[in-house]
Design a protein around this motif. Structure first.
Motif, PDB file in Angstrom:
ATOM      1  N   GLN A  12      -4.138   5.247  12.400  1.00 14.86           N
ATOM      2  CA  GLN A  12      -4.736   4.471  11.146  1.00 14.86           C
ATOM      3  C   GLN A  12      -6.061   4.717  11.266  1.00 14.86           C
ATOM      4  OE1 GLN A  12      -2.877   1.926   9.445  1.00 14.86           O
ATOM      5  NE2 GLN A  12      -1.111   3.140  10.444  1.00 14.86           N
ATOM      6  N   LEU A  16      -8.570   6.937   4.998  1.00 12.77           N
ATOM      7  CA  LEU A  16      -7.372   7.709   4.500  1.00 12.77           C
ATOM      8  C   LEU A  16      -7.478   8.260   3.082  1.00 12.77           C
ATOM      9  CD1 LEU A  16      -4.512   5.921   6.565  1.00 12.77           C
ATOM     10  CD2 LEU A  16      -5.128   8.335   6.852  1.00 12.77           C
ATOM     11  N   ARG A  17      -6.883   9.356   2.837  1.00 12.02           N
ATOM     12  CA  ARG A  17      -6.446   9.594   1.541  1.00 12.02           C
ATOM     13  C   ARG A  17      -5.189  10.094   1.561  1.00 12.02           C
ATOM     14  NH1 ARG A  17     -10.889  13.633  -0.912  1.00 12.02           N
ATOM     15  NH2 ARG A  17      -9.885  14.970   0.884  1.00 12.02           N
ATOM     16  N   LEU A  18      -4.477   9.462   0.677  1.00 14.46           N
ATOM     17  CA  LEU A  18      -2.962   9.479   0.312  1.00 14.46           C
ATOM     18  C   LEU A  18      -2.461  10.223  -0.800  1.00 14.46           C
ATOM     19  CD1 LEU A  18      -1.729   5.929   1.661  1.00 14.46           C
ATOM     20  CD2 LEU A  18      -2.109   8.002   2.924  1.00 14.46           C
ATOM     21  N   TYR A  30      -5.351  15.411   2.432  1.00 12.04           N
ATOM     22  CA  TYR A  30      -4.780  14.207   2.017  1.00 12.04           C
ATOM     23  C   TYR A  30      -3.533  14.005   3.009  1.00 12.04           C
ATOM     24  CZ  TYR A  30      -7.165  13.443  -2.453  1.00 12.04           C
ATOM     25  OH  TYR A  30      -8.145  13.304  -3.354  1.00 12.04           O
ATOM     26  N   VAL A  31      -3.199  13.025   3.234  1.00  9.66           N
ATOM     27  CA  VAL A  31      -1.802  12.789   4.077  1.00  9.66           C
ATOM     28  C   VAL A  31      -0.814  12.876   2.822  1.00  9.66           C
ATOM     29  CG1 VAL A  31      -0.128  11.595   5.445  1.00  9.66           C
ATOM     30  CG2 VAL A  31      -2.876  11.366   5.960  1.00  9.66           C
ATOM     31  N   TRP A  52       0.797   1.749   6.789  1.00 10.51           N
ATOM     32  CA  TRP A  52      -0.835   1.947   6.968  1.00 10.51           C
ATOM     33  C   TRP A  52      -1.123   0.629   7.063  1.00 10.51           C
ATOM     34  CZ3 TRP A  52       1.705   4.916   3.297  1.00 10.51           C
ATOM     35  CH2 TRP A  52       1.878   6.141   3.520  1.00 10.51           C
ATOM     36  N   THR A  56      -7.315   0.231   4.831  1.00 13.97           N
ATOM     37  CA  THR A  56      -7.727   1.859   5.579  1.00 13.97           C
ATOM     38  C   THR A  56      -7.734   2.962   4.620  1.00 13.97           C
ATOM     39  OG1 THR A  56      -5.379   2.080   6.066  1.00 13.97           O
ATOM     40  CG2 THR A  56      -6.761   0.698   7.632  1.00 13.97           C
ATOM     41  N   VAL A  57      -7.174   2.755   3.441  1.00 18.74           N
ATOM     42  CA  VAL A  57      -7.102   3.800   2.494  1.00 18.74           C
ATOM     43  C   VAL A  57      -7.969   3.932   1.403  1.00 18.74           C
ATOM     44  CG1 VAL A  57      -5.490   4.820   0.605  1.00 18.74           C
ATOM     45  CG2 VAL A  57      -4.694   3.648   2.771  1.00 18.74           C
TER      46      VAL A  57
END
Length: 200
Positions: A12, A16-18, A30-31, A52, A56-57
């Motif tokens: 975590q 984050l970048r999704l 990115y994930v 997630w 956090t993103v």
């Protein structure tokens, strides 16, 4: 490729970048997440909760994805709640979808809903309050769901039909939008930038 079985075991990071629904188009930095294709994480985006933590993103890419999700409106609305939950204040969503009046939208049997700028604006609590005061009949999705998003930018991709009708090199954007209210297949897709409105 890793299958997520235990969401609590997923790392975590706080920024984050999704790339959700990446399919066979992973993005560096990115994930990349999907049920199919070549993702980093295998996940059914219609199964909740997502793995997630809250806030956090920083960014979510949804490229040609949302039109495939949430045939049941309750599932679609839950997706927006999950996006709000996991995103940081001032995080952003990059949404690309086929235009709802282009054949590309209708041709794919896995497309379950049109995603339009007005539909996205219904998740804005600011607009919900304004529309309610004016007596408009738009759904107050932001207030009803406890989410808050602001649509910050829209860009359009004209189709080959548009360029056949108007071969001049410079696109007349006002004319494109006016004619697309009357004729189909003039806009191929649209891209929206949406900001997550949360207290810091």
């Amino acid at each position: 490729m890793m299958s997520i079985l235990f969401p609590s075991a997923v790392p975590q990071p706080s920024n984050l970048r999704l790339n959700l629904g990446c399919g066979y188009r992973p993005m560096e930095g990115y994930v990349n997440v999907d049920l199919y294709g070549t993702p980093d994480l295998v996940l059914d985006l219609e199964t909740f909760p997502w793995p997630w933590s809250d806030n956090t993103v920083a960014e979510v890419q949804l490229i040609q994805v949302l039109e495939h999700l949430g045939r049941d409106p309750k599932v679609y609305l839950k997706i927006w709640q999950e996006l709000y939950r996991i995103c940081k204040p001032r995080g952003r969503l990059i949404i690309e979808v086929p235009h709802h009046r282009h054949d590309n939208f209708y041709d794919d049997p896995t497309h379950v809903r049109a995603v339009t700028p007005l539909g996205v604006r219904m998740f804005s609590q600011r607009l919900n309050r304004e529309w309610n005061q004016r007596g408009y009949a738009c759904s107050s999705l932001g207030l009803n769901l406890g989410v808050d998003f602001e649509l910050r930018d829209i860009s359009y991709q004209p189709s080959s039909v548009w360029f056949q009708r108007h071969p001049e090199p410079e696109v007349n954007w006002q004319l494109l939008l006016r004619e697309s209210q009357v004729y189909n297949n003039l806009i191929q897709s649209l891209r929206m930038v949406v900001e997550v409105m949360k207290p810091t």
